[in-house]
Design a protein around this motif. Structure first.
Motif, PDB file in Angstrom:
ATOM      1  N   MET A   1      10.279  -4.090   6.330  1.00  0.00           N
ATOM      2  CA  MET A   1       9.449  -3.021   6.880  1.00  0.00           C
ATOM      3  C   MET A   1       8.065  -3.072   6.252  1.00  0.00           C
ATOM      4  O   MET A   1       7.931  -3.212   5.040  1.00  0.00           O
ATOM      5  N   SER A   2       7.043  -2.969   7.081  1.00  0.00           N
ATOM      6  CA  SER A   2       5.671  -3.024   6.594  1.00  0.00           C
ATOM      7  C   SER A   2       5.336  -1.790   5.762  1.00  0.00           C
ATOM      8  O   SER A   2       5.706  -0.670   6.107  1.00  0.00           O
ATOM      9  N   LYS A   3       4.642  -2.005   4.663  1.00  0.00           N
ATOM     10  CA  LYS A   3       4.231  -0.928   3.766  1.00  0.00           C
ATOM     11  C   LYS A   3       2.707  -0.799   3.769  1.00  0.00           C
ATOM     12  O   LYS A   3       1.987  -1.770   4.011  1.00  0.00           O
ATOM     13  N   THR A   4       2.237   0.412   3.481  1.00  0.00           N
ATOM     14  CA  THR A   4       0.815   0.630   3.262  1.00  0.00           C
ATOM     15  C   THR A   4       0.574   0.630   1.759  1.00  0.00           C
ATOM     16  O   THR A   4       1.127   1.463   1.040  1.00  0.00           O
ATOM     17  N   HIS A  27       1.744  -6.627   5.518  1.00  0.00           N
ATOM     18  CA  HIS A  27       1.605  -5.261   5.040  1.00  0.00           C
ATOM     19  C   HIS A  27       0.184  -4.758   5.274  1.00  0.00           C
ATOM     20  O   HIS A  27      -0.770  -5.545   5.336  1.00  0.00           O
ATOM     21  N   ASP A  76       2.170   4.072   0.827  1.00  0.00           N
ATOM     22  CA  ASP A  76       3.545   3.984   0.325  1.00  0.00           C
ATOM     23  C   ASP A  76       3.564   3.530  -1.130  1.00  0.00           C
ATOM     24  O   ASP A  76       4.422   3.957  -1.901  1.00  0.00           O
ATOM     25  N   GLU A 235      12.668  -2.828  -3.949  1.00  0.00           N
ATOM     26  CA  GLU A 235      12.983  -1.397  -4.026  1.00  0.00           C
ATOM     27  C   GLU A 235      13.816  -1.054  -5.248  1.00  0.00           C
ATOM     28  O   GLU A 235      14.020   0.116  -5.548  1.00  0.00           O
TER      29      GLU A 235
END
Length: 263
Positions: A1-4, A27, A76, A235
């Motif tokens: 999943m792409s993160k900011t 990202h 994020d 994570e």
């Protein structure tokens, strides 16, 4: 999943390499630089490489910059990477230089982190902050003791945040580089020449004889940037991440030896 992901000190070194690598992975990266000319260089280089990246100005000692950045962006992950080094024998090092270093390495990093932590909590969503500290967080290197002290301080702050923010699902990690050839260490050593005079100061110039050899054997910064990227995206990363492994082992042994060291 792409993160900011927002990165401070992205104009050079680990911050720049990690920013480009994270953007290449898809990202949304906000690469920040201290001054506008650095922004222009980042924008140009990203365009040349065909990389989509947001570039913005952020001097972590500027309260207006911090207020602007924390209000403008919802992120994020924060990579708190901006830092400076002022070197020299701490018994003689000018205090104004030490204060300015702590403003960047400690207070600036904490101020920015507080701003995003408040947003994470108010919006009831998870977040992560990764601080680039140093092997000097865990080992006081001779003639850069003040720099190490600033990293000791940031490491303690990070550890406090880790414990205090766990109930809010905000994760904290540190990345602790060994000696890498980003130019950072070279610039740090150069700072001594701005004030040190062997005819005035009691520290002999011979104290710095090993410096050239140390700077000549620095490691490729790409591997440290890879470590930072891995920690950012993992994570379940470790809290403390010393790299390379040889530096981790060396620091661990120094900490054991410290218990029997004499005054």
């Amino acid at each position: 999943m792409s993160k900011t992901i927002l990165i401070t000190g992205a104009a050079s070194g680990f911050g720049k390499i990690a920013a480009f690598d994270l953007a290449k992975k898809g990202h949304k990266v906000i690469a920040t630089a201290q001054v506008y000319p650095q922004m222009s260089d980042l924008i140009r280089e990203a365009k040349e490489q065909g990389i989509e990246m947001i570039v913005d100005k952020l001097d972590v000692t500027n309260t207006t910059d911090i207020a602007y950045i924390t209000q403008k962006y919802d992120i994020d992950i924060l990579i708190s990477n901006a830092g400076i080094m002022e070197a020299g024998p701490i018994a003689e090092q000018p205090l104004d230089l030490i204060r300015s270093m702590f403003d960047v390495n400690v207070f600036g990093g904490l101020h920015l982190a507080q701003g995003f932590i408040k947003k994470f909590i108010e919006e009831k969503r998870p977040g992560k902050i990764v601080f680039t500290t140093s092997m000097g967080e865990l080992w006081t290197v001779p003639y850069v003791a003040a720099y190490c002290a600033s990293k000791h301080a940031m490491g303690s702050i990070a550890e406090g945040l880790k414990t205090e923010l766990a109930p809010f699902n905000i994760k904290i990690a540190t990345c602790n580089p060994g000696i890498f050839g980003t130019g950072f260490n070279d610039r740090g050593v150069d700072t001594i020449n701005r004030w040190y005079n062997p005819e005035i100061n009691f520290t002999p110039s011979s104290a710095f004889d090993d410096t050239a050899e140390a700077l000549a054997n620095q490691l490729n910064p790409q591997s440290m940037a890879d470590c930072i990227v891995d920690v950012v995206l993992d994570e379940n990363s470790n809290f403390r991440n010393v790299h390379p492994k040889e530096t981790e082992d060396f620091v661990k042994q120094l900490q054991v030896d410290a218990w029997t060291a004499k005054s």
